[in-house]
Design a protein around this motif. Structure first.
Motif, mmCIF file in Angstrom:
data_model
loop_
_atom_site.group_PDB
_atom_site.id
_atom_site.type_symbol
_atom_site.label_atom_id
_atom_site.label_comp_id
_atom_site.label_asym_id
_atom_site.label_seq_id
_atom_site.Cartn_x
_atom_site.Cartn_y
_atom_site.Cartn_z
ATOM 1 N N ARG A 206 -15.362 -6.715 -11.653
ATOM 2 C CA ARG A 206 -15.578 -8.083 -11.206
ATOM 3 C C ARG A 206 -14.527 -8.991 -11.814
ATOM 4 N NH1 ARG A 206 -21.550 -10.001 -11.997
ATOM 5 N NH2 ARG A 206 -20.635 -11.647 -10.760
ATOM 6 N N CYS A 207 -14.236 -10.095 -11.148
ATOM 7 C CA CYS A 207 -13.332 -11.105 -11.686
ATOM 8 C C CYS A 207 -13.948 -11.701 -12.940
ATOM 9 C CB CYS A 207 -13.079 -12.187 -10.633
ATOM 10 S SG CYS A 207 -11.891 -13.428 -11.203
ATOM 11 N N GLN A 208 -13.147 -11.836 -13.982
ATOM 12 C CA GLN A 208 -13.633 -12.347 -15.253
ATOM 13 C C GLN A 208 -13.395 -13.844 -15.419
ATOM 14 O OE1 GLN A 208 -15.275 -9.973 -17.347
ATOM 15 N NE2 GLN A 208 -15.079 -9.058 -15.315
ATOM 16 N N PRO B 140 -4.807 -10.692 -16.400
ATOM 17 C CA PRO B 140 -5.328 -9.345 -16.115
ATOM 18 C C PRO B 140 -5.965 -9.236 -14.729
ATOM 19 C CG PRO B 140 -5.999 -10.046 -18.308
ATOM 20 C CD PRO B 140 -5.386 -11.242 -17.631
ATOM 21 N N THR B 141 -6.647 -10.279 -14.297
ATOM 22 C CA THR B 141 -7.259 -10.265 -12.969
ATOM 23 C C THR B 141 -6.183 -10.246 -11.896
ATOM 24 O OG1 THR B 141 -9.214 -11.427 -13.771
ATOM 25 C CG2 THR B 141 -8.798 -11.501 -11.404
ATOM 26 N N LEU C 28 -10.754 -5.779 -7.099
ATOM 27 C CA LEU C 28 -11.151 -6.051 -8.478
ATOM 28 C C LEU C 28 -11.435 -4.784 -9.278
ATOM 29 C CD1 LEU C 28 -13.475 -9.065 -7.665
ATOM 30 C CD2 LEU C 28 -11.086 -9.130 -8.417
ATOM 31 N N LYS C 29 -11.249 -3.622 -8.645
ATOM 32 C CA LYS C 29 -11.489 -2.342 -9.311
ATOM 33 C C LYS C 29 -10.604 -2.220 -10.552
ATOM 34 C CE LYS C 29 -11.687 2.574 -8.503
ATOM 35 N NZ LYS C 29 -11.490 3.660 -7.574
ATOM 36 N N GLY C 30 -11.215 -1.781 -11.635
ATOM 37 C CA GLY C 30 -10.478 -1.603 -12.875
ATOM 38 C C GLY C 30 -10.709 -2.726 -13.873
ATOM 39 N N LEU C 31 -11.229 -3.855 -13.413
ATOM 40 C CA LEU C 31 -11.584 -4.934 -14.325
ATOM 41 C C LEU C 31 -12.954 -4.637 -14.925
ATOM 42 C CD1 LEU C 31 -10.462 -7.941 -12.125
ATOM 43 C CD2 LEU C 31 -9.392 -7.169 -14.235
#
Length: 78
Positions: free
Chosen positions: A38-40, A61-62, A31-34
Motif C-alpha cells: 500500500r502507499c505509505q 520509495p513509493t 504498489l507491490k513491494g511497499l
C-alpha cells in the motif's frame, strides 16, 4: 496503464505531484513491494485529479516502486 497523466517536482525537501486519471484503473499492482503493498503517503485529494504535497524522503520509495512496477506491467503487456 493508460488514461493517466502525471507530473512531479521536488521543491527543497517537499515533493509535489499532480495526477489525472481519465480511466478507472486498479493501481494495486503498482504498489507491490511497499509495506502491506500500500502507499505509505497520506493523500489529501481523492478522485480523478490529485494534487499532493509530501516530504520527499517519504514519497521517494513509493514513487520508485510505482515506476518499477509500471515498467514491468508495460513489458508484460507489450
Amino acid at each position: 496503464m493508460g488514461g493517466r497523466a502525471h507530473r512531479s517536482e521536488e521543491l527543497d525537501d517537499c515533493t509535489v505531484d499532480y495526477a489525472t486519471f481519465r480511466e478507472n484503473n486498479d493501481h494495486t499492482p503498482l504498489l507491490k513491494g511497499l509495506p502491506e503493498d500500500r502507499c505509505q503517503c497520506p493523500h489529501t485529494a481523492p478522485g480523478t485529479e490529485a494534487l499532493q504535497f509530501g516530504p520527499t524522503l517519504e514519497v521517494r520509495p513509493t514513487s520508485e516502486a510505482i515506476m518499477k512496477n509500471l515498467q514491468a506491467t508495460q513489458k508484460a503487456s507489450g
